[in-house]
Scaffold this motif. Structure first.
Motif, PDB file in Angstrom:
ATOM      1  N   SER A 188      -4.254  -4.567  19.845  1.00  0.00           N
ATOM      2  CA  SER A 188      -3.737  -4.437  18.482  1.00  0.00           C
ATOM      3  C   SER A 188      -4.638  -5.125  17.488  1.00  0.00           C
ATOM      4  O   SER A 188      -4.871  -4.610  16.386  1.00  0.00           O
ATOM      5  CB  SER A 188      -2.322  -5.030  18.395  1.00  0.00           C
ATOM      6  N   VAL A 231      -0.264  -4.790   8.839  1.00  0.00           N
ATOM      7  CA  VAL A 231      -0.957  -3.513   8.890  1.00  0.00           C
ATOM      8  C   VAL A 231      -0.033  -2.330   9.157  1.00  0.00           C
ATOM      9  O   VAL A 231      -0.455  -1.182   9.032  1.00  0.00           O
ATOM     10  CB  VAL A 231      -2.093  -3.538   9.938  1.00  0.00           C
ATOM     11  N   SER A 232       1.223  -2.592   9.496  1.00  0.00           N
ATOM     12  CA  SER A 232       2.097  -1.499   9.946  1.00  0.00           C
ATOM     13  C   SER A 232       2.292  -0.421   8.896  1.00  0.00           C
ATOM     14  O   SER A 232       2.204   0.770   9.202  1.00  0.00           O
ATOM     15  CB  SER A 232       3.444  -2.040  10.411  1.00  0.00           C
ATOM     16  N   LYS A 233       2.561  -0.789   7.686  1.00  0.00           N
ATOM     17  CA  LYS A 233       2.820   0.204   6.640  1.00  0.00           C
ATOM     18  C   LYS A 233       1.521   0.737   6.052  1.00  0.00           C
ATOM     19  O   LYS A 233       1.363   1.933   5.844  1.00  0.00           O
ATOM     20  CB  LYS A 233       3.682  -0.385   5.520  1.00  0.00           C
ATOM     21  N   ALA A 234       0.555  -0.132   5.785  1.00  0.00           N
ATOM     22  CA  ALA A 234      -0.685   0.262   5.124  1.00  0.00           C
ATOM     23  C   ALA A 234      -1.545   1.179   5.984  1.00  0.00           C
ATOM     24  O   ALA A 234      -2.228   2.063   5.463  1.00  0.00           O
ATOM     25  CB  ALA A 234      -1.489  -0.975   4.734  1.00  0.00           C
ATOM     26  N   TYR A 235      -1.534   0.965   7.287  1.00  0.00           N
ATOM     27  CA  TYR A 235      -2.434   1.709   8.171  1.00  0.00           C
ATOM     28  C   TYR A 235      -1.694   2.489   9.251  1.00  0.00           C
ATOM     29  O   TYR A 235      -2.269   2.811  10.280  1.00  0.00           O
ATOM     30  CB  TYR A 235      -3.447   0.745   8.793  1.00  0.00           C
ATOM     31  N   ALA A 236      -0.398   2.796   9.004  1.00  0.00           N
ATOM     32  CA  ALA A 236       0.411   3.570   9.947  1.00  0.00           C
ATOM     33  C   ALA A 236       0.339   2.974  11.348  1.00  0.00           C
ATOM     34  O   ALA A 236       0.189   3.682  12.332  1.00  0.00           O
ATOM     35  CB  ALA A 236      -0.013   5.041   9.944  1.00  0.00           C
ATOM     36  N   MET A 237       0.441   1.650  11.443  1.00  0.00           N
ATOM     37  CA  MET A 237       0.369   0.950  12.723  1.00  0.00           C
ATOM     38  C   MET A 237       1.695   0.274  13.064  1.00  0.00           C
ATOM     39  O   MET A 237       1.716  -0.807  13.646  1.00  0.00           O
ATOM     40  CB  MET A 237      -0.779  -0.067  12.703  1.00  0.00           C
ATOM     41  N   THR A 238       2.793   0.912  12.707  1.00  0.00           N
ATOM     42  CA  THR A 238       4.103   0.373  13.038  1.00  0.00           C
ATOM     43  C   THR A 238       4.192   0.210  14.548  1.00  0.00           C
ATOM     44  O   THR A 238       3.850   1.108  15.295  1.00  0.00           O
ATOM     45  CB  THR A 238       5.203   1.316  12.530  1.00  0.00           C
ATOM     46  N   HIS A 293       0.806  -1.222   0.000  1.00  0.00           N
ATOM     47  CA  HIS A 293       0.000   0.000   0.000  1.00  0.00           C
ATOM     48  C   HIS A 293       0.840   1.274   0.000  1.00  0.00           C
ATOM     49  O   HIS A 293       0.291   2.373   0.025  1.00  0.00           O
ATOM     50  CB  HIS A 293      -0.972  -0.013   1.180  1.00  0.00           C
ATOM     51  N   TRP A 324       2.465  -2.019  16.263  1.00  0.00           N
ATOM     52  CA  TRP A 324       1.279  -2.713  16.772  1.00  0.00           C
ATOM     53  C   TRP A 324       1.403  -4.227  16.598  1.00  0.00           C
ATOM     54  O   TRP A 324       0.670  -4.989  17.175  1.00  0.00           O
ATOM     55  CB  TRP A 324       0.022  -2.195  16.071  1.00  0.00           C
ATOM     56  N   SER A 340      -6.602  -3.161  14.469  1.00  0.00           N
ATOM     57  CA  SER A 340      -6.368  -3.472  13.065  1.00  0.00           C
ATOM     58  C   SER A 340      -7.684  -3.765  12.338  1.00  0.00           C
ATOM     59  O   SER A 340      -7.811  -3.467  11.164  1.00  0.00           O
ATOM     60  CB  SER A 340      -5.383  -4.628  12.899  1.00  0.00           C
TER      61      SER A 340
END
Length: 183
Positions: A177, A138-145, A110, A147, A181
């Motif tokens: 988390s 989800v870390s990169k796609a949803y700014a959840m680094t 993403h 989590w 997500s």
């Protein structure tokens, strides 16, 4: 996603199995391979190949100990993306080596601003489905680094073995988390 890749390496590799890692590469790949008992085979791709492994480079790197190829597209650190034609050409080489599995680290799916839609190896080579594990999170796609929510999809027996390793190492991601997500 990092845990999923590590679980795959632990589930798949036997002592001294080789893993092909196209360079430049994400810094953790070689050490994870070593921790899992394998040997890494770094394949320098270079500017002349647009920092991507070619069918010729892949064929040259494969030997009787080769067990896995790591493909990261979009690439960390280069941002390079494999085209459908490049995936199909790599797929032809992979078809000739049935013992060789592939992990597609698609965590940057993403964060891709190309003019064509994102594609992964299985989009172009669905006949390799029993030999490919897709990893994402989800870390990169949803700014959840931080989590720590990642996932893998692949052959059922491989995923079952990865799940066994997960249940005996870190169990699962924290419920907060997981709920975040979903949201």
């Amino acid at each position: 996603a990092k845990q999923a890749i590590f679980n795959l390496l632990l589930a798949l590799l036997n002592e001294d199995d080789e893993v092909i890692i196209p360079a430049p590469y994400w810094v953790s790949y070689p050490d994870m391979v070593k921790l899992a008992g394998g040997e890494h085979m770094i394949v320098n791709t270079g500017t002349e190949n647009d920092f991507k492994i070619t069918p010729r480079l892949l064929e040259t790197a494969i030997n009787e100990d080769t067990r896995l190829l790591i493909l990261n597209s979009p690439s960390n650190p280069t941002g390079k993306v494999y085209t459908p034609a490049e995936y199909r050409a790599l797929g032809k080489v992979l078809a000739e080596h049935p013992r060789l599995m592939v992990v597609c680290d698609d965590i940057y799916e993403h964060i891709y601003w190309g003019s064509t839609p994102f594609r992964t190896l299985l989009n172009e080579c669905p006949d390799l489905a029993e030999r490919v594990v897709i990893v994402n999170g989800v870390s990169k796609a949803y700014a959840m680094t931080g989590w720590r929510i990642g996932y893998a999809a692949g052959p059922e027996t491989v995923i079952q073995n990865m799940r066994k390793i997960q249940s005996q190492s870190t169990s699962g991601a924290c419920s907060i988390s997981q709920a975040a997500s979903v949201a």
